[in-house]
Enzyme design. Structure first.
Site, PDB file in Angstrom:
ATOM      1  N   LYS A 121      16.783  24.101  34.602  1.00 16.49           N
ATOM      2  CA  LYS A 121      16.275  22.733  34.744  1.00 16.49           C
ATOM      3  C   LYS A 121      15.217  22.384  33.695  1.00 16.49           C
ATOM      4  CE  LYS A 121      17.335  22.302  39.687  1.00 16.49           C
ATOM      5  NZ  LYS A 121      17.636  23.653  40.178  1.00 16.49           N
ATOM      6  N   SER A 137      12.827  21.369  42.520  1.00 17.16           N
ATOM      7  CA  SER A 137      13.977  22.059  41.948  1.00 17.16           C
ATOM      8  C   SER A 137      15.262  21.599  42.625  1.00 17.16           C
ATOM      9  CB  SER A 137      13.832  23.587  42.076  1.00 17.16           C
ATOM     10  OG  SER A 137      14.719  24.250  41.200  1.00 17.16           O
ATOM     11  N   SER A 183      17.357  28.451  38.196  1.00 22.15           N
ATOM     12  CA  SER A 183      16.799  27.102  38.044  1.00 22.15           C
ATOM     13  C   SER A 183      15.910  26.925  36.820  1.00 22.15           C
ATOM     14  CB  SER A 183      16.024  26.703  39.309  1.00 22.15           C
ATOM     15  OG  SER A 183      16.921  26.296  40.319  1.00 22.15           O
TER      16      SER A 183
END
Length: 343
Positions: free
Chosen positions: A52, A109, A49
């Protein structure tokens, strides 16, 4: 609070110094890129993640060029809805503002929010990913390739600690006006309160970002930032075996940086771009069998054992709450219990 957080940092540092590090790491000054510590900074790794951060960078860019607005509502497509957790889980056809989706992307997230934003900006997820890769090249992230906007498992999705450092510097420098988003410990959506996975925001003095990530093959990753005395440091930590180890190693690196910055200035001028290339393998290493995750390999993370002081504090808190409740005539009623659960 400052004393407490400093004590925690020292405890973390001492704990980390006695344990083996799992994967790549890079500690640097976010303003000038000066490297304070580097280990396997060019080893390919799955970002999970941390992807992101790039997605957010492109959202900030779209806001700057008025391609989208914070108040604009974007829909939950079937593609977004189909993403696995972590996610908001809204039904197909529902709409939320870009502002809320952006907060969900960074704080929660949320994988569905990542796709919603990608589709709103790029027209399709695929087109958005092409923009991610073009931006990566522009920022000098030559060892990075993206295939999705959220970081869910994909063999081709790779990066390095050095490239993530370049991305971190870019997002903090180019969009400093959005910095408060990275510091949010939680967010509200309807009646739901969603908390960040970045525990350092609650435990480390000066912590102000940035993003965590985890998939089985990458282990527990984090880009952690903190500011003290007007100096902001950033630590990229990849491949830790538990979420606790991730926070522990990042806090230890940051503490090392703040305490030794002057010495580093005297003896090294290396920056994120100029630090020598580290030895590396051609493909990302997998730590799937080593991470403490039941979903990956059946292992479970050990729960922290509370100290005697913590036990006494919790007992005192329970006793106080019980005494307060006893003073209220309506305490314990069925209707009150139902109301508490609904909120």
């Amino acid at each position: 609070m400052v004393v407490r957080k400093t004590a925690i940092a020292l405890a973390l540092m001492l704990g980390w110094m006695g344990s083996a590090a799992a994967g790549p790491a890079l500690l640097f000054d976010a303003a000038n890129g000066r490297v304070l510590y580097a280990e396997e900074q060019d080893q390919p790794w799955h970002p999970a993640s941390l992807t992101k951060i790039m997605t957010a960078y492109l959202v900030f860019e779209a806001l700057k060029t008025n391609t989208i607005t914070l108040e604009q509502k974007i829909p939950v497509s079937a593609n977004a809805h189909a993403q696995p957790p972590s996610k908001l889980g809204l039904p197909v056809g529902a709409e939320i503002t870009v502002n809320l989706a952006l907060k969900a992307l960074i704080v929660k997230s949320a994988n569905d929010a990542a796709v919603m934003l990608a589709e709103a900006i790029g027209g399709s997820e695929e087109a958005f990913v092409r923009s991610m890769n073009a931006t990566a090249l522009r920022l000098g992230m030559t060892q990075t390739r993206f295939v999705n906007p959220h970081g869910l498992p994909a063999p081709e999705q790779v990066t390095t600690a050095r490239d993530l450092a370049r991305l971190t510097r870019a997002v903090l420098t180019d969009y400093s006006d959005r910095s408060e988003l990275w510091t949010m410990p939680d967010m509200q959506i309807g009646r739901r309160r969603l908390r960040t996975h970045n525990g350092l925001l609650r435990t480390y003095e000066g912590a102000d970002g940035l993003k965590t990530g985890f998939i089985c093959d990458s282990g527990f990753n984090v880009v952690a930032t903190a500011t003290r005395d007007n100096r902001r440091l950033a630590a990229v930590v990849l491949g830790e075996y538990t979420s606790r180890d991730r926070s522990l190693r990042a806090a230890s690196l940051l503490e090392h940086g703040f305490r030794n910055y002057g010495w580093k200035e005297l003896f090294s001028n290396a920056t994120v771009d100029s630090v020598p290339v580290s030895a590396e393998t051609s493909t990302p290493r997998s730590v799937r069998e080593l991470v403490m995750s039941f979903a990956c390999n059946g292992k479970r993370q050990a729960r922290a054992v509370p100290t005697k002081g913590q036990k006494k504090a919790r007992a005192k808190k329970r006793a106080t709450a019980k005494a307060d409740a006893a003073k209220r005539p309506e305490a314990g009623s069925a209707s009150e219990t139902a109301a508490a659960k609904s909120n």
